[in-house]
Design a protein around this motif. Structure first.
Motif, PDB file in Angstrom:
ATOM      1  N   HIS A  80       0.828  -1.209   0.000  1.00  0.00           N
ATOM      2  CA  HIS A  80       0.000   0.000   0.000  1.00  0.00           C
ATOM      3  C   HIS A  80       0.860   1.256   0.000  1.00  0.00           C
ATOM      4  O   HIS A  80       0.451   2.297   0.530  1.00  0.00           O
TER       5      HIS A  80
ATOM      6  N   LEU B 165      -0.148   5.139   1.248  1.00  0.00           N
ATOM      7  CA  LEU B 165       0.530   5.756   2.396  1.00  0.00           C
ATOM      8  C   LEU B 165       1.197   7.066   1.984  1.00  0.00           C
ATOM      9  O   LEU B 165       1.108   8.068   2.701  1.00  0.00           O
TER      10      LEU B 165
ATOM     11  N   ALA C 280       0.360   9.082  -0.441  1.00  0.00           N
ATOM     12  CA  ALA C 280      -0.654  10.115  -0.695  1.00  0.00           C
ATOM     13  C   ALA C 280      -1.200  10.678   0.615  1.00  0.00           C
ATOM     14  O   ALA C 280      -1.471  11.873   0.726  1.00  0.00           O
ATOM     15  N   ARG C 281      -1.375   9.817   1.587  1.00  0.00           N
ATOM     16  CA  ARG C 281      -1.979  10.266   2.845  1.00  0.00           C
ATOM     17  C   ARG C 281      -0.983  11.032   3.707  1.00  0.00           C
ATOM     18  O   ARG C 281      -1.365  11.889   4.494  1.00  0.00           O
TER      19      ARG C 281
ATOM     20  N   ARG D  53      -6.286   7.206  20.672  1.00  0.00           N
ATOM     21  CA  ARG D  53      -6.541   8.494  20.001  1.00  0.00           C
ATOM     22  C   ARG D  53      -7.880   9.092  20.445  1.00  0.00           C
ATOM     23  O   ARG D  53      -7.927  10.272  20.782  1.00  0.00           O
TER      24      ARG D  53
ATOM     25  N   SER E  88      -2.635  -2.524  11.530  1.00  0.00           N
ATOM     26  CA  SER E  88      -3.487  -1.393  11.143  1.00  0.00           C
ATOM     27  C   SER E  88      -3.289  -0.226  12.101  1.00  0.00           C
ATOM     28  O   SER E  88      -3.142   0.931  11.681  1.00  0.00           O
TER      29      SER E  88
ATOM     30  N   LEU F  10       0.210   1.331  11.611  1.00  0.00           N
ATOM     31  CA  LEU F  10       0.326   2.131  10.393  1.00  0.00           C
ATOM     32  C   LEU F  10      -0.466   3.434  10.488  1.00  0.00           C
ATOM     33  O   LEU F  10      -0.058   4.448   9.916  1.00  0.00           O
ATOM     34  N   GLY F  11      -1.592   3.414  11.201  1.00  0.00           N
ATOM     35  CA  GLY F  11      -2.320   4.662  11.448  1.00  0.00           C
ATOM     36  C   GLY F  11      -1.425   5.645  12.199  1.00  0.00           C
ATOM     37  O   GLY F  11      -1.356   6.834  11.865  1.00  0.00           O
TER      38      GLY F  11
ATOM     39  N   VAL G 219       1.355   7.025   9.879  1.00  0.00           N
ATOM     40  CA  VAL G 219       0.905   8.139   9.034  1.00  0.00           C
ATOM     41  C   VAL G 219       0.880   9.437   9.853  1.00  0.00           C
ATOM     42  O   VAL G 219       1.376  10.481   9.404  1.00  0.00           O
TER      43      VAL G 219
ATOM     44  N   ARG H  80       3.261  12.693   9.158  1.00  0.00           N
ATOM     45  CA  ARG H  80       2.672  14.014   8.886  1.00  0.00           C
ATOM     46  C   ARG H  80       3.246  15.053   9.840  1.00  0.00           C
ATOM     47  O   ARG H  80       3.549  16.178   9.440  1.00  0.00           O
TER      48      ARG H  80
ATOM     49  N   ARG I 226     -10.172   9.437   9.837  1.00  0.00           N
ATOM     50  CA  ARG I 226      -9.161  10.299   9.217  1.00  0.00           C
ATOM     51  C   ARG I 226      -7.761   9.932   9.688  1.00  0.00           C
ATOM     52  O   ARG I 226      -6.789  10.127   8.968  1.00  0.00           O
ATOM     53  N   GLU I 227      -7.633   9.474  10.954  1.00  0.00           N
ATOM     54  CA  GLU I 227      -6.312   9.315  11.534  1.00  0.00           C
ATOM     55  C   GLU I 227      -5.989   7.873  11.931  1.00  0.00           C
ATOM     56  O   GLU I 227      -5.018   7.302  11.451  1.00  0.00           O
TER      57      GLU I 227
ATOM     58  N   LEU J 207      -7.286   5.059  11.136  1.00  0.00           N
ATOM     59  CA  LEU J 207      -7.307   4.106  10.029  1.00  0.00           C
ATOM     60  C   LEU J 207      -6.585   4.644   8.794  1.00  0.00           C
ATOM     61  O   LEU J 207      -6.743   4.101   7.697  1.00  0.00           O
ATOM     62  N   ALA J 208      -5.758   5.675   8.975  1.00  0.00           N
ATOM     63  CA  ALA J 208      -5.073   6.297   7.832  1.00  0.00           C
ATOM     64  C   ALA J 208      -4.068   5.353   7.178  1.00  0.00           C
ATOM     65  O   ALA J 208      -3.655   5.569   6.042  1.00  0.00           O
ATOM     66  N   GLY J 209      -3.670   4.291   7.873  1.00  0.00           N
ATOM     67  CA  GLY J 209      -2.739   3.330   7.278  1.00  0.00           C
ATOM     68  C   GLY J 209      -3.428   2.074   6.791  1.00  0.00           C
ATOM     69  O   GLY J 209      -2.780   1.101   6.431  1.00  0.00           O
ATOM     70  N   ASP J 210      -4.759   2.102   6.787  1.00  0.00           N
ATOM     71  CA  ASP J 210      -5.523   0.906   6.423  1.00  0.00           C
ATOM     72  C   ASP J 210      -6.386   1.231   5.203  1.00  0.00           C
ATOM     73  O   ASP J 210      -6.401   2.364   4.721  1.00  0.00           O
ATOM     74  N   LYS J 211      -7.097   0.229   4.697  1.00  0.00           N
ATOM     75  CA  LYS J 211      -7.983   0.440   3.554  1.00  0.00           C
ATOM     76  C   LYS J 211      -9.401   0.118   3.989  1.00  0.00           C
ATOM     77  O   LYS J 211      -9.732  -1.047   4.226  1.00  0.00           O
TER      78      LYS J 211
ATOM     79  N   HIS K 234     -11.331   8.400   0.762  1.00  0.00           N
ATOM     80  CA  HIS K 234     -10.407   9.428   0.276  1.00  0.00           C
ATOM     81  C   HIS K 234     -10.836   9.937  -1.100  1.00  0.00           C
ATOM     82  O   HIS K 234     -10.045   9.967  -2.054  1.00  0.00           O
TER      83      HIS K 234
ATOM     84  N   TYR L  11      -7.564  12.064  -2.797  1.00  0.00           N
ATOM     85  CA  TYR L  11      -6.628  11.723  -3.878  1.00  0.00           C
ATOM     86  C   TYR L  11      -7.061  10.528  -4.716  1.00  0.00           C
ATOM     87  O   TYR L  11      -6.648  10.384  -5.855  1.00  0.00           O
TER      88      TYR L  11
END
Lengths: 429, 429
Positions: free
Chosen positions: A27, A31, A33-34, A141, A311, A314-315, A318, A322, B144-145, B147-151, B216, B336
């Motif tokens: 992916h 990643l 793009a985000r 979070r 998951s 990786l969240g 990201v 950022r 937005r955050e 799950l930002a590394g997931d699909k 997205h 995107y």
């Protein structure tokens, strides 16, 4: 979008680490793009370099984790090795050498989170750890950010999948603890040495982390009262059923009624079948959060496993990337309330007590007197006679745990009480 | 900690706004500690200045919202007036004059979110809107955050409390729609004009917001297929019960199987009683999120009301204020993938159809032929005869909605079909 990639070092490449590496590759475009820049796996520290790791360039593999975090060009270190050392030293070294850290290490965060937070702050780095509690379920979070304008009063949940699988099995099949544990082991839900799960250490670490964040204070593993589920019997489960309840291993973090202290505990408890946590099956996790303005929220999902934990990692990756690009950092430690953690004796709860007693007149009066002497009010009593013996099942009203355990101690000394068959707390009402 | 306060302008002081103002005052110390600087209510724009507003300094009240957002010293504007205009112009003006914005305005975000995002980005401000979807339940931030590394592949939920209250009432009491709506109105769960809720506009706006963030891409209110619940009858509810289901008004956002498009829709649907959404009672909300790595997550809580919505607004306020102090901004629009939104006809779903038919031989064969001609496979048929008439209840397998609605159209033309008593989609299996 920035074309120069952010460099990521992966410490540990087991079930979670290998899944993180796989998703970073498959992916990569999403990643990038985000995040606003590509991320590149720059090194993977492992213990057994000879093991074949599909999809990972062998040139990235190293056994020298310290050298990897000291390289100086690493933007983010992902720590999924677990345990206290060398994880702690690797994380603080990473901060010193310019990296932010994403960690799934609940034991370390519960044992010594303050040291990690302080090192992150000193060096202006991020420390994110969504994966440390309840796998993929967003909890850290929401507590750190979504509820930052609210006042959390209670966190109550099932945060260990192994023990929930065992209790679910006992409940649905009538199996005893050992039998259910064997099945959990056979199916891969329990480890060869299940101590950390069944004795409640894993759940207690998560309770410490959740309590600290929820109440903006420091809570360490040692502050968490802990009872595992090894003493829960098929008879307890049957008794729970008769009361319209089931048994769950709960992590409970509470603000005291006067707001001046907090408590955190992990133990088996009876909860009504009508409570949403009662229907959490198999190895799933679910956590209730009660806040002053928000009311009662629930978060539910898979609490462990390679993919769900990846998951969460990786969240965080990201978010941390950022922040790096924005030259900012996310929320750090928030322990400003400095609320002390009270001992278990101060917790206000209810007991379900099964007593084996002599089947003769006056026993109930004697037992009731002991409760009254300890200031514990009785909700219900159920009495069953059988062959000169009898059993008494007492459910109390809410009282301090110290008063309840003092009552049980005094009951054990009564001549007419042959034994205390089981004691279990009752929650969720 | 910085001592100079961050200045907040509040646009709207109704149920949510007054609660935001109240908590900002009563919890000022906590907010300051969590933000790293005090926050000060610097102005409150209202329509009726003469109304007494307890706890708010009358000197802060103004009817000139435009002048307030143009003052130039406002750090954060909280917009809780709702509707398209003047909210849109006030928000973009706020961005131009140096403020970031926290909004609860689902209608505006679903109608023209792109304009708001673009204005925020142009001026380097934040646009946060957790309160726009499902009240206090953290959903926007997790999507937005966390799950930002997931699909994310699917979002399915109950996002309107009024309609859930009505359907829950119909289910539990056997009441018809009108009767249940009257009760909802009497108890304050439905507004005097319930159109936005019962016709599904409110849920459709939330579906648009969730779909855009989850996939997205850009999804507007007009892209969302929408059916309200005014046609749901007591007979439908009873029929659902016979199938082991209940009826819920669902918002469903899905990525197509080939990954090349998405769909978003709101309509009543039958779901099995064993599905966790079936047990969401009264005015509560609950949303399932299915992601590739995370698996199935559920978020549950109060979906509306002054306090819960204020909790979400204040969580965003803390985040936006922290960003201000760090001179950074949080995540902006992420569109995107540019995935197109497919029409309802492309959605793959199942139908539950009740037909009134002539009670004579060959009718079932005729009906079955129509399904076959449209490529729709039948799962179950239940046939009931009564006085020369009969009813057929058909539940289909999964098929494109266009094929299913084409089937129904053809069935209506059959001489032996006296009428189509009801059509409902079946979800959550």
């Amino acid at each position: 979008m920035r074309t120069r990639p952010l460099k990521v070092a992966l410490l540990g490449c087991g079930v979670v680490g290998s899944e993180v590496a796989r998703i970073m590759t498959t992916h990569a475009d999403d990643l990038a793009a985000r995040i606003g820049a590509p991320v590149e796996l720059a090194g993977v520290a492992v213990r057994r370099p000879s093991k074949v790791r599909e999809g990972i360039d062998p040139a990235l593999i190293t056994t020298d984790a310290t050298a990897l975090v000291k390289r100086g060009d690493i933007d983010v270190v992902i720590e999924v090795i677990g345990g206290i050392e060398p994880a702690r030293t690797l994380i603080t070294t990473a901060f010193e050498h310019g990296a932010s850290v994403v960690s799934a290490n609940k034991a370390l965060l519960a044992e010594d989170g303050a040291t990690l937070y302080a090192a992150a702050e000193q060096h202006g780095r991020d420390l994110y750890f969504e994966a440390a509690v309840a796998g993929a379920i967003p909890l850290i979070r929401p507590l750190r950010e979504s509820l930052a304008g609210d006042k959390v009063n209670r966190v109550l949940g099932i945060v260990n999948g192994t023990t929930n699988f065992i209790l679910d099995k006992m409940d649905s099949s009538g199996a005893g603890y050992s039998e259910a544990l064997d099945e959990a082991t056979a199916l891969g839900y329990a480890e060869a040495d299940p101590t950390a799960d069944v004795e409640g250490f894993d759940a207690a670490a998560k309770a410490a982390i959740l309590a600290g964040i929820a109440f903006h204070t420091r809570v360490r593993l040692d502050d968490v009262y802990r009872e595992g589920l090894t003493e829960v019997t098929a008879a307890d489960m049957a008794s729970a059923r008769r009361m319209g309840c089931t048994v769950k291993l709960l992590a409970i973090c509470e603000r005291a009624a006067d707001g001046q202290s907090v408590t955190a505990r992990v133990h088996p408890a009876m909860i009504p079948l009508s409570h949403p946590l009662a229907s959490v099956r198999e190895a799933y996790n679910a956590v209730f959060v009660e806040a002053e303005a928000a009311g009662q929220l629930m978060f539910y999902g898979p609490g462990a496993g390679g993919s769900p934990t990846a998951s969460a990692v990786l969240g965080d990756l990201v978010a941390v990337c950022r922040n790096k690009l924005a030259e900012a950092t996310g929320p750090g430690e928030s322990a400003y309330t400095q609320l002390p953690v009270s001992p278990m004796g101060d917790v206000v709860t209810r007991y379900h007590i099964s007593l084996d007693v002599a089947d003769k007149p006056g026993v109930l009066a004697q037992v009731a007197t002991v409760f009254a002497e300890h200031g514990v009010s009785i909700d219900t009593v159920r009495q069953q006679g059988k062959d000169g013996e009898a059993s008494l099942v007492v459910v109390t009203h809410r009282a301090p745990d110290a008063a309840l355990s003092g009552t049980v101690e005094a009951l054990r000394k009564l001549d007419t009480v042959r034994g205390v068959a089981s004691i279990m707390r009752v929650e969720g009402e």
